[in-house]
Scaffold this motif. Structure first.
Motif, PDB file in Angstrom:
ATOM      1  N   HIS A  76       0.905  -1.076   0.162  1.00  0.00           N
ATOM      2  CA  HIS A  76       0.080   0.070   0.014  1.00  0.00           C
ATOM      3  C   HIS A  76       0.790   1.343   0.011  1.00  0.00           C
ATOM      4  O   HIS A  76       1.979   1.083   0.599  1.00  0.00           O
ATOM      5  N   LEU A  77       0.516   2.436  -0.841  1.00  0.00           N
ATOM      6  CA  LEU A  77       1.331   3.575  -0.818  1.00  0.00           C
ATOM      7  C   LEU A  77       0.725   4.792  -0.318  1.00  0.00           C
ATOM      8  O   LEU A  77      -0.589   4.687  -0.310  1.00  0.00           O
ATOM      9  N   THR A  78       1.391   5.644   0.176  1.00  0.00           N
ATOM     10  CA  THR A  78       0.629   6.895   0.595  1.00  0.00           C
ATOM     11  C   THR A  78       0.454   7.817  -0.502  1.00  0.00           C
ATOM     12  O   THR A  78       1.029   7.707  -1.663  1.00  0.00           O
ATOM     13  N   PHE A  79      -0.415   8.806  -0.347  1.00  0.00           N
ATOM     14  CA  PHE A  79      -0.969   9.549  -1.364  1.00  0.00           C
ATOM     15  C   PHE A  79       0.533  10.314  -1.874  1.00  0.00           C
ATOM     16  O   PHE A  79       1.051  10.784  -1.285  1.00  0.00           O
ATOM     17  N   GLU A  80       0.474  10.138  -3.163  1.00  0.00           N
ATOM     18  CA  GLU A  80       1.501  10.950  -4.116  1.00  0.00           C
ATOM     19  C   GLU A  80       2.981  10.340  -3.802  1.00  0.00           C
ATOM     20  O   GLU A  80       3.897  11.006  -4.280  1.00  0.00           O
ATOM     21  N   GLU A  81       2.813   9.088  -3.618  1.00  0.00           N
ATOM     22  CA  GLU A  81       3.974   8.462  -3.446  1.00  0.00           C
ATOM     23  C   GLU A  81       4.046   7.197  -4.560  1.00  0.00           C
ATOM     24  O   GLU A  81       2.846   6.787  -5.109  1.00  0.00           O
ATOM     25  N   ARG A  82       5.219   6.544  -5.078  1.00  0.00           N
ATOM     26  CA  ARG A  82       5.245   5.546  -5.892  1.00  0.00           C
ATOM     27  C   ARG A  82       5.669   4.153  -5.197  1.00  0.00           C
ATOM     28  O   ARG A  82       6.699   4.333  -4.269  1.00  0.00           O
ATOM     29  N   SER A  83       5.820   3.131  -5.908  1.00  0.00           N
ATOM     30  CA  SER A  83       6.114   1.733  -5.314  1.00  0.00           C
ATOM     31  C   SER A  83       7.814   1.923  -6.025  1.00  0.00           C
ATOM     32  O   SER A  83       8.057   2.922  -6.565  1.00  0.00           O
ATOM     33  N   TYR A  84       8.379   0.881  -6.154  1.00  0.00           N
ATOM     34  CA  TYR A  84       9.578   0.674  -6.859  1.00  0.00           C
ATOM     35  C   TYR A  84       9.776   1.233  -8.150  1.00  0.00           C
ATOM     36  O   TYR A  84       9.038   0.767  -8.836  1.00  0.00           O
ATOM     37  N   HIS A  85      10.656   1.947  -8.738  1.00  0.00           N
ATOM     38  CA  HIS A  85      10.508   2.378 -10.046  1.00  0.00           C
ATOM     39  C   HIS A  85      10.690   1.367 -10.924  1.00  0.00           C
ATOM     40  O   HIS A  85       9.929   1.526 -12.273  1.00  0.00           O
ATOM     41  N   VAL A  86      11.050   0.164 -10.814  1.00  0.00           N
ATOM     42  CA  VAL A  86      11.071  -0.849 -11.752  1.00  0.00           C
ATOM     43  C   VAL A  86       9.736  -1.073 -12.489  1.00  0.00           C
ATOM     44  O   VAL A  86       9.634  -1.400 -13.555  1.00  0.00           O
ATOM     45  N   PHE A  87       8.517  -1.037 -11.597  1.00  0.00           N
ATOM     46  CA  PHE A  87       7.577  -1.450 -11.858  1.00  0.00           C
ATOM     47  C   PHE A  87       6.835  -0.431 -13.189  1.00  0.00           C
ATOM     48  O   PHE A  87       6.507  -0.594 -14.152  1.00  0.00           O
ATOM     49  N   TYR A  88       7.110   1.037 -12.738  1.00  0.00           N
ATOM     50  CA  TYR A  88       6.713   1.804 -13.724  1.00  0.00           C
ATOM     51  C   TYR A  88       7.380   1.914 -15.066  1.00  0.00           C
ATOM     52  O   TYR A  88       6.920   2.018 -16.013  1.00  0.00           O
ATOM     53  N   GLN A  89       8.794   1.796 -14.800  1.00  0.00           N
ATOM     54  CA  GLN A  89       9.717   1.482 -15.950  1.00  0.00           C
ATOM     55  C   GLN A  89       9.472   0.383 -16.882  1.00  0.00           C
ATOM     56  O   GLN A  89       9.360   0.606 -18.203  1.00  0.00           O
ATOM     57  N   LEU A  91       6.477  -1.088 -17.288  1.00  0.00           N
ATOM     58  CA  LEU A  91       5.086  -0.775 -17.790  1.00  0.00           C
ATOM     59  C   LEU A  91       5.229   0.223 -19.059  1.00  0.00           C
ATOM     60  O   LEU A  91       4.430   0.124 -19.886  1.00  0.00           O
ATOM     61  N   ALA A  92       6.225   1.211 -18.878  1.00  0.00           N
ATOM     62  CA  ALA A  92       6.217   2.147 -19.638  1.00  0.00           C
ATOM     63  C   ALA A  92       7.096   1.863 -20.840  1.00  0.00           C
ATOM     64  O   ALA A  92       7.236   2.195 -21.898  1.00  0.00           O
ATOM     65  N   LEU A 104       0.071  -6.986 -20.556  1.00  0.00           N
ATOM     66  CA  LEU A 104       0.374  -5.695 -19.545  1.00  0.00           C
ATOM     67  C   LEU A 104      -0.780  -4.610 -19.649  1.00  0.00           C
ATOM     68  O   LEU A 104      -1.407  -4.691 -21.075  1.00  0.00           O
ATOM     69  N   GLU A 105      -1.230  -4.115 -18.735  1.00  0.00           N
ATOM     70  CA  GLU A 105      -2.139  -3.288 -18.421  1.00  0.00           C
ATOM     71  C   GLU A 105      -1.773  -1.792 -18.275  1.00  0.00           C
ATOM     72  O   GLU A 105      -0.387  -1.650 -17.857  1.00  0.00           O
ATOM     73  N   ASP A 106      -2.368  -0.802 -17.783  1.00  0.00           N
ATOM     74  CA  ASP A 106      -2.060   0.539 -17.593  1.00  0.00           C
ATOM     75  C   ASP A 106      -1.764   0.472 -16.005  1.00  0.00           C
ATOM     76  O   ASP A 106      -2.296  -0.213 -15.332  1.00  0.00           O
ATOM     77  N   PRO A 107      -0.728   1.283 -15.723  1.00  0.00           N
ATOM     78  CA  PRO A 107      -0.362   1.237 -14.175  1.00  0.00           C
ATOM     79  C   PRO A 107      -1.914   1.447 -13.214  1.00  0.00           C
ATOM     80  O   PRO A 107      -1.826   0.717 -11.975  1.00  0.00           O
ATOM     81  N   SER A 108      -2.713   2.220 -13.498  1.00  0.00           N
ATOM     82  CA  SER A 108      -3.885   2.376 -12.980  1.00  0.00           C
ATOM     83  C   SER A 108      -4.683   1.184 -12.708  1.00  0.00           C
ATOM     84  O   SER A 108      -5.661   1.117 -11.840  1.00  0.00           O
ATOM     85  N   ASP A 109      -4.458   0.132 -13.560  1.00  0.00           N
ATOM     86  CA  ASP A 109      -5.195  -1.104 -13.320  1.00  0.00           C
ATOM     87  C   ASP A 109      -4.436  -1.963 -12.406  1.00  0.00           C
ATOM     88  O   ASP A 109      -5.056  -3.226 -12.031  1.00  0.00           O
ATOM     89  N   TYR A 110      -3.495  -1.881 -11.787  1.00  0.00           N
ATOM     90  CA  TYR A 110      -2.939  -2.783 -10.693  1.00  0.00           C
ATOM     91  C   TYR A 110      -3.015  -2.104  -9.320  1.00  0.00           C
ATOM     92  O   TYR A 110      -2.879  -0.960  -9.296  1.00  0.00           O
ATOM     93  N   ALA A 111      -3.807  -2.881  -8.513  1.00  0.00           N
ATOM     94  CA  ALA A 111      -4.069  -2.133  -7.191  1.00  0.00           C
ATOM     95  C   ALA A 111      -2.888  -1.679  -6.241  1.00  0.00           C
ATOM     96  O   ALA A 111      -3.072  -0.614  -5.796  1.00  0.00           O
ATOM     97  N   LEU A 112      -1.634  -2.133  -6.368  1.00  0.00           N
ATOM     98  CA  LEU A 112      -0.598  -1.844  -5.678  1.00  0.00           C
ATOM     99  C   LEU A 112      -0.371  -0.373  -6.232  1.00  0.00           C
ATOM    100  O   LEU A 112      -0.295   0.554  -5.459  1.00  0.00           O
ATOM    101  N   LEU A 113      -0.178  -0.279  -7.591  1.00  0.00           N
ATOM    102  CA  LEU A 113       0.248   1.260  -8.053  1.00  0.00           C
ATOM    103  C   LEU A 113      -0.925   2.194  -7.928  1.00  0.00           C
ATOM    104  O   LEU A 113      -0.650   3.417  -7.860  1.00  0.00           O
ATOM    105  N   ALA A 114      -2.188   1.699  -8.120  1.00  0.00           N
ATOM    106  CA  ALA A 114      -3.078   2.655  -8.128  1.00  0.00           C
ATOM    107  C   ALA A 114      -3.591   3.208  -6.522  1.00  0.00           C
ATOM    108  O   ALA A 114      -4.295   4.085  -6.439  1.00  0.00           O
ATOM    109  N   SER A 115      -3.020   2.510  -5.487  1.00  0.00           N
ATOM    110  CA  SER A 115      -3.464   2.843  -4.129  1.00  0.00           C
ATOM    111  C   SER A 115      -3.001   4.267  -3.826  1.00  0.00           C
ATOM    112  O   SER A 115      -3.295   4.738  -2.948  1.00  0.00           O
ATOM    113  N   SER A 116      -1.998   4.999  -4.601  1.00  0.00           N
ATOM    114  CA  SER A 116      -1.487   6.401  -4.337  1.00  0.00           C
ATOM    115  C   SER A 116      -2.011   7.086  -5.323  1.00  0.00           C
ATOM    116  O   SER A 116      -2.068   8.346  -5.019  1.00  0.00           O
ATOM    117  N   GLY A 117      -2.438   6.801  -6.515  1.00  0.00           N
ATOM    118  CA  GLY A 117      -3.094   7.713  -7.496  1.00  0.00           C
ATOM    119  C   GLY A 117      -1.808   8.036  -8.248  1.00  0.00           C
ATOM    120  O   GLY A 117      -2.133   9.344  -9.031  1.00  0.00           O
TER     121      GLY A 117
END
Length: 465
Positions: A76-89, A91-92, A104-117
């Motif tokens: 779970h992530l705090t508002f405006e924070e991200r998990s480890y860079h490698v996940f986003y890297q 997916l992008a 693969l889907e958009d980052p917002s489709d994964y509960a972990l990454l979407a928890s911070s928005g």
């Protein structure tokens, strides 16, 4: 560091080694750093890097020790924070073939990454995740990662993201475990891990516990199954992170037959003092005395560990710079040099509270202070003696043992909001901690069912991790 490596590498062999050391840093940044409110590239692990040089001042080898990986960032992530860079890297910057193969889907489709928005880094250098993925691929090739291993690593990353999407529903009766309500996601995760969906579901909805040296299987409800899923996510990523570190060290570290380095430079990178402040930040907030109860959530075991290591480091640096009895100051005093007396803030009392001994004293074989009480509680928990009230028992013991200590702050309010809190007067300010899950997180037991499941994987990479 880049300048040091450039000046110390002249031959092709040395230049290649310098390039591999820089690539190692890229890997650690991708897999061990994340965006926080205060830093878009914050270290969420401790890094102790040794650079070895021969008698001519040329780079000869290197090795890194990593510790304290922040595993809470995987659930779970705090508002405006991200998990480890490698996940986003990934997916992008995934290729078309990878997107099709891993669905693969958009980052917002994964509960972990979407928890911070929050999915993107602030504008600036190194903010493009697709470019970061390109750099990561190049770094992995430089360190000798084979294409099949890179594919396996990316497969495990996707499995971790998909695990976070699993949802559970309670069984029809109290003696029936919960079940996965989105079976297609379960099938995809099982395929990526090389295990049967039924076996994965069994591991997630049942838990093995040791009670007085006996092994028991406990049926889990939906909420407990979600916690079990989160535990597997944390363990999988921690194992993967360690594999990457060990594989890289194998390329860089000296062999046992090599002579000791003539010179070495050590670089230490670890998180600084942490406390939750306005807007949920976990960075230092020097605002004077603060109430024990925070309106922005409470620090937990992870912040406690970070602040403990930071407290020790602060004491070590302070003593070696300003005291005449340790470090280089001893040699100057012995040579007759009179050093000026400099008044500093002594945090020895806080160090003594936490570990039971000053930094200048040899620590006991068994830890003392707060760590000693916590160690005793963990021993009881592992032996099956700790009851459901272990958090309350731990806090009661802490208040009883250290309630009069100047660096300890006991909760004096009888409200339910702060009955699980205690505080510590650190060198950087007061921080309060919620004692909930202190024991479980410190024990950090790897469920034996996880080990059996992964060892029997049809994927060679997963089975050998």
């Amino acid at each position: 560091m880049n300048q040091i490596l450039r000046l110390s590498s002249h031959s092709k062999k040395e230049a290649k080694l310098a390039e591999q050391i820089q690539a190692f840093g890229t890997l650690l940044d991708s897999f061990g750093n994340a965006k926080t409110l205060m830093n878009p590239n914050a270290s969420r692990h401790g890094r102790y890097l040794e650079l070895h040089f021969n008698e001519r001042g040329r780079i000869s080898s290197a090795k890194a020790l990593t510790y304290g990986l922040d595993k809470t960032r995987l659930n779970h992530l705090t508002f405006e924070e991200r998990s480890y860079h490698v996940f986003y890297q990934f997916l992008a910057g995934a290729t078309v073939a990878e997107r099709d193969h891993f669905v693969l889907e958009d980052p917002s489709d994964y509960a972990l990454l979407a928890s911070s928005g929050t999915y993107r880094l602030p504008s600036g250098p190194f903010s493009d995740d697709a470019i970061g993925m390109s750099d990561l691929r190049a770094a992995m090739r430089t360190l000798g990662f084979k294409p099949k291993h890179m594919t396996s690593i990316f497969s495990l990353l996707v499995a971790i993201l998909q695990l976070g999407n699993l949802q559970f529903t309670d069984g029809d009766a109290s003696d029936v475990p919960a079940y996965v309500s989105n079976a297609p996601v379960l099938d995809q995760v099982a395929r990526l891990l090389g295990v049967a969906p039924e076996e994965l579901s069994q591991v997630l909805t049942n838990k093995t516990n040791y009670v007085r040296k006996e092994l028991y299987t406990v049926i889990l409800n939906a909420q407990q199954s979600s916690a079990q899923r989160d535990h597997l996510v944390r363990d999988l990523y921690a194992i993967l992170f360690q594999f990457i570190v060990e594989t890289s060290n194998h390329r860089l570290a000296p062999s046992s037959k090599d002579p000791l380095p003539s010179t070495q430079i050590i670089l230490l990178d670890q998180a600084g003092y942490q406390t939750r402040g306005p807007a949920g930040t976990t960075s230092i907030s020097l605002t004077g005395a603060t109430p024990l109860i925070s309106a922005y959530g409470q620090n937990g075991f992870d912040e406690f560990c970070i602040n403990f290591t930071d407290e020790l480091l602060h004491s070590y640096v302070q003593r070696n710079i300003f005291e005449d009895t340790v470090g280089p100051n001893v040699q100057m005093v012995n040579d007759g040099v009179t050093l000026p007396a400099i008044a500093t803030m002594d945090n020895g009392a806080c160090v003594e509270l936490i570990r039971g001994a000053q930094l200048s004293e040899r620590a006991q074989r068994k830890p003392g202070g707060l760590l000693g009480v916590l160690n005793k509680a963990c021993s009881s928990y592992k032996s099956g003696k700790g009851g459901e009230q272990r958090d309350d028992d731990l806090l009661q013991e802490l208040n009883s043992r250290f309630g009069v200590h100047n660096s300890y702050v006991a909760s004096t309010s009888g409200s339910a909001a702060d009955r699980t809190l205690f505080g510590i007067n650190h060198y950087a300010g007061q921080a309060s901690y919620d004692v909930k899950q202190f024991v479980e997180k410190d024990v950090d037991l790897l469920d034996s069912a996880f080990v059996t499941l992964l060892r029997n994987s049809s994927d060679p990479f997963v089975s050998k991790l």
